[in-house]
Design a protein around this motif. Structure first.
Motif, PDB file in Angstrom:
ATOM      1  N   TYR A   1      14.515  64.166  76.978  1.00 35.43           N
ATOM      2  CA  TYR A   1      15.616  64.804  76.249  1.00 35.43           C
ATOM      3  C   TYR A   1      16.066  66.100  76.930  1.00 35.43           C
ATOM      4  O   TYR A   1      17.264  66.381  77.043  1.00 35.43           O
ATOM      5  N   SER A   2      15.104  66.891  77.393  1.00 36.83           N
ATOM      6  CA  SER A   2      15.455  68.184  77.994  1.00 36.83           C
ATOM      7  C   SER A   2      16.183  68.007  79.318  1.00 36.83           C
ATOM      8  O   SER A   2      17.152  68.721  79.609  1.00 36.83           O
TER       9      SER A   2
ATOM     10  N   MET B   1      11.119  71.441  68.435  1.00 32.33           N
ATOM     11  CA  MET B   1      10.643  72.829  68.390  1.00 32.33           C
ATOM     12  C   MET B   1       9.738  73.065  67.188  1.00 32.33           C
ATOM     13  O   MET B   1      10.042  72.657  66.070  1.00 32.33           O
ATOM     14  N   THR B   2       8.606  73.724  67.445  1.00 26.49           N
ATOM     15  CA  THR B   2       7.680  74.163  66.404  1.00 26.49           C
ATOM     16  C   THR B   2       7.412  75.649  66.633  1.00 26.49           C
ATOM     17  O   THR B   2       7.802  76.203  67.667  1.00 26.49           O
TER      18      THR B   2
ATOM     19  N   ALA C   1      13.112  72.528  78.337  1.00 27.45           N
ATOM     20  CA  ALA C   1      13.737  72.650  77.014  1.00 27.45           C
ATOM     21  C   ALA C   1      14.283  74.055  76.798  1.00 27.45           C
ATOM     22  O   ALA C   1      15.410  74.236  76.316  1.00 27.45           O
ATOM     23  N   LEU C   2      13.482  75.054  77.154  1.00 28.49           N
ATOM     24  CA  LEU C   2      13.902  76.440  76.976  1.00 28.49           C
ATOM     25  C   LEU C   2      15.134  76.743  77.820  1.00 28.49           C
ATOM     26  O   LEU C   2      16.111  77.338  77.337  1.00 28.49           O
ATOM     27  N   ARG C   3      15.109  76.306  79.068  1.00 28.93           N
ATOM     28  CA  ARG C   3      16.245  76.542  79.964  1.00 28.93           C
ATOM     29  C   ARG C   3      17.501  75.853  79.443  1.00 28.93           C
ATOM     30  O   ARG C   3      18.604  76.422  79.469  1.00 28.93           O
ATOM     31  N   GLY C   4      17.342  74.617  78.969  1.00 28.04           N
ATOM     32  CA  GLY C   4      18.494  73.885  78.456  1.00 28.04           C
ATOM     33  C   GLY C   4      19.097  74.532  77.224  1.00 28.04           C
ATOM     34  O   GLY C   4      20.320  74.690  77.115  1.00 28.04           O
TER      35      GLY C   4
ATOM     36  N   GLY D   1      21.317  69.002  72.521  1.00 25.98           N
ATOM     37  CA  GLY D   1      20.669  70.264  72.168  1.00 25.98           C
ATOM     38  C   GLY D   1      20.079  70.219  70.771  1.00 25.98           C
ATOM     39  O   GLY D   1      18.960  70.699  70.536  1.00 25.98           O
ATOM     40  N   ARG D   2      20.810  69.625  69.842  1.00 29.19           N
ATOM     41  CA  ARG D   2      20.284  69.500  68.476  1.00 29.19           C
ATOM     42  C   ARG D   2      19.050  68.600  68.453  1.00 29.19           C
ATOM     43  O   ARG D   2      18.108  68.836  67.683  1.00 29.19           O
TER      44      ARG D   2
END
Length: 650
Positions: A455-456, A489-490, A517-520, A482-483
């Protein structure tokens, strides 16, 4: 024939004819173990892995080994490319017990799924300085029969990793990571110190980013030095381009010869980003050759193949090694250039030698009285002469044509970004992009539910497609993805898959799923400020970084960008000048940057900030925002770089 013949995994299918009664990883296998009161033997490997092939050929294909396994164990085969989330847990458990990890991974488990022993490669009999598999199997059988409680007391469950602490989102974390990396840097050969060398793309990019932020030029000098040493070494295919997985020595001389799509995707991005910062011609040459390799040897029409094997007909590196006289005899008019530029290494351990540069290519060019650009151009012709001969006369390595989503998205992302510079890869990258939707699967063509890495990487590719094309359908897809990523995310970070608590936050050295994920999401937050990642989550992702700062470089780079200011460049397309502004925006270096190309007629389809920019001024223009500050509109491409306020050496 066992149960592996119809597997989608090329690695599993290779063992379909073995005598061992292999199961794929499944509830059925462990149910059989409970019914028959047997321990479980798990073999984890990959189709590209040399020592996995050796163990299959020398150990698991032997009748006497198969007889012991079938009588006393339930045997399970796992493809780490198919099940990276399981591989991570098994590697962690075995490493905790014996200190070993890697592939092949040999794991002994209880029928209840706990690990009680393991290791990596085991020959059939005692050799290579290692205990033989036959002796090990019989000892496990003895202990299982006579001292089972002792085994069970030492067994480990396959637990999920969750960061044990959190680190404040402060630049001190960035400074500490930089100092740690510099202290472990190999100043003679580049890269991180060690007797074996893996590329660390996120470390390279972090070092360059640090120089941009602070003006400490050590960072970019070290990253450029590393990338040049790798390009000149045997880890780089000096004829066909592209990188092998790692080198078995500190000089980058002799590689393990497998070529992985994910490694080359990340290194393509690494060389592109660092070329933008340094403008070093050798980095550009490595970038060009790697993109050509990906498009020539890995593209299969609907996507990119996953890997090229290390072996050909049982010979490690057989496709890539040369005899010196053979090399010169097929160099044609470039014989003198080849002789002065290249040498062979590793001839004692291999059938033939690996090609590498004799010295820094800039120094060789000087010695020959040539300008570096001319030298590299002539050398490219020499390389191509030899590559055509090699490719047309030798049997090629096996190519795994599984279209895994994660490495395909990463390669398409890198090609799309660099296509503005190289002029190649755009069409193929957009074809991969066109296969994406809000639901991501493990393969491009469908299959199991996607993991965080799928996904990321899909989110990052959709964003890149939006940056490069300005097509709003890719913006909308990015928001949808993105959603979905936010659903992973936890409070502790982003989990491997929904329903799990595993937080994969270490670069291995491939960029971690949490860093992706964070970068995206941070990039997407510049496009739509409704997308947010709480600071507490970022602090948790960084939490255990002191156990090995180089392995958190990706997430720390994102943290530094938050603190020093992410860049958002908006180009309003009103006339032909927009192409120049857009190209400059895409090809100017900044450690963390998002570019939007918007049309005036789309003012009702964009967020209020972009609408206000469209309403301000006339003609094509660019707005440069860093952190919370945006510039007045500029119409001159050269002003964009000035507004980004780089502290890199000019």
């Amino acid at each position: 024939m066992n149960r592996l013949n119809d597997s989608t995994s090329a690695f599993l299918r290779e063992s379909a004819e073995q005598e061992i009664d292999w199961f794929p990883w499944s509830d059925e296998a462990f149910q059989r173990a409970r019914q028959e009161d047997k321990p479980v033997l798990v073999d984890v490997g990959a189709v590209w892995c040399h020592w996995c092939h050796v163990m299959d050929r020398e150990t698991y294909s032997r009748h006497d080994v198969a007889e012991i396994v079938n009588k006393h164990f339930v045997a399970v085969k796992v493809d780490r490319d198919e099940m990276p989330e399981l591989d991570r847990k098994l590697q962690r458990a075995v490493s905790s017990i014996t200190g070993e990890s890697g592939w092949p991974l040999t794991v002994f488990m209880t029928p209840e799924g706990e690990v009680f022993f393991g290791g990596t490669f085991f020959p059939p009999e005692d050799s290579y300085g290692r205990v033989g598999m036959k002796r090990l199997l019989l000892e496990i059988v003895r202990l299982w029969t006579q001292d089972r409680e002792r085994l069970k007391r030492s067994a480990l469950s396959l637990t999920d990793y969750v960061p044990s602490t959190s680190s404040p989102l402060e630049f001190e974390v960035v400074d500490t990571a930089f100092s740690s990396i510099v202290s472990t840097f190999d100043i003679e050969q580049g890269g991180l110190s060690g007797n074996m060398k893996f590329p660390h793309p996120m470390v390279d990019q972090f070092l360059t980013a640090y120089s941009f932020w602070t003006g400490d030029h050590v960072g970019i000098k070290l990253s450029t030095f590393t990338l040049k040493r790798m390009f000149q070494g045997g880890i780089f295919d000096q004829l066909g381009g592209g990188f092998h997985r790692y080198a078995v020595d500190r000089e980058w001389n002799v590689p393990h010869f497998e070529k992985l799509l994910i490694d080359n995707a990340e290194l393509l991005e690494d060389y592109f980003v660092n070329y933008l910062a340094s403008r070093d011609p050798q980095l550009r040459e490595a970038l060009d050759m790697t993109s050509e390799f990906a498009l020539r040897d890995m593209w299969i029409g609907e996507g990119f193949a996953s890997s090229l094997d290390a072996d050909v007909e049982g010979k490690e590196g057989g496709f890539y090694t040369w005899d010196w006289d053979e090399l010169l005899s097929h160099s044609g008019e470039w014989k003198s250039l080849v002789e002065k530029t290249f040498t062979l290494v590793g001839e004692g351990a291999l059938e033939g030698g690996v090609i590498r540069a004799r010295d820094d290519l800039g120094e060789i060019a000087k010695m020959m009285g040539m300008e570096i650009g001319t030298f590299l151009g002539n050398l490219r012709k020499a390389r191509e002469t030899l590559r055509i001969h090699r490719d047309s006369t030798r049997k090629r390595p096996f190519r795994d044509e599984n279209l895994y989503t994660y490495p395909n998205c990463r390669m398409a992302d890198s090609l799309l970004a660099s296509s503005l510079l190289t002029g190649r890869g755009r069409d193929e990258a957009l074809k991969v992009s066109s296969k994406l939707s809000g639901r991501v699967t493990r393969r491009l063509q469908g299959g199991g539910e996607g993991l965080l890495e799928d996904y990321s990487s899909a989110l990052l590719l959709a964003l890149r497609a939006y940056e490069v094309t300005g097509n709003l359908k890719f913006r909308d897809l990015s928001l949808e993805l993105g959603r979905e990523v936010l659903g992973f995310m936890t409070p502790s970070g982003f989990v491997e898959k929904k329903g799990s608590s595993e937080v994969p936050n270490m670069d291995t050295p491939n960029e971690s799923p949490n860093s992706l994920a964070l970068r995206g999401l941070l990039s997407l937050s510049l496009v739509d400020d409704q997308i947010k990642v709480p600071e507490s989550v970022i602090s948790s992702i960084l939490g255990d970084y002191m156990q090995g700062p180089p392995f958190y470089a990706g997430s720390i780079l994102s943290a530094g960008a938050i603190l020093k200011g992410m860049a958002h460049i908006v180009v309003v397309d009103a006339d032909e000048r927009a192409k120049l502004l857009h190209r400059e925006s895409m090809l100017v270096y900044h450690p963390f940057k998002v570019v939007e190309l918007v049309k005036e007629e789309d003012r009702d389809l964009v967020v209020p900030l972009i609408r206000s920019m469209i309403n301000q001024g006339e003609g094509s223009r660019a707005f440069v925002c860093v952190g919370n500050t945006c510039s007045m509109p500029v119409k001159e491409p050269e002003k964009i770089k000035l507004l980004l306020k780089s502290k890199l050496p000019q």
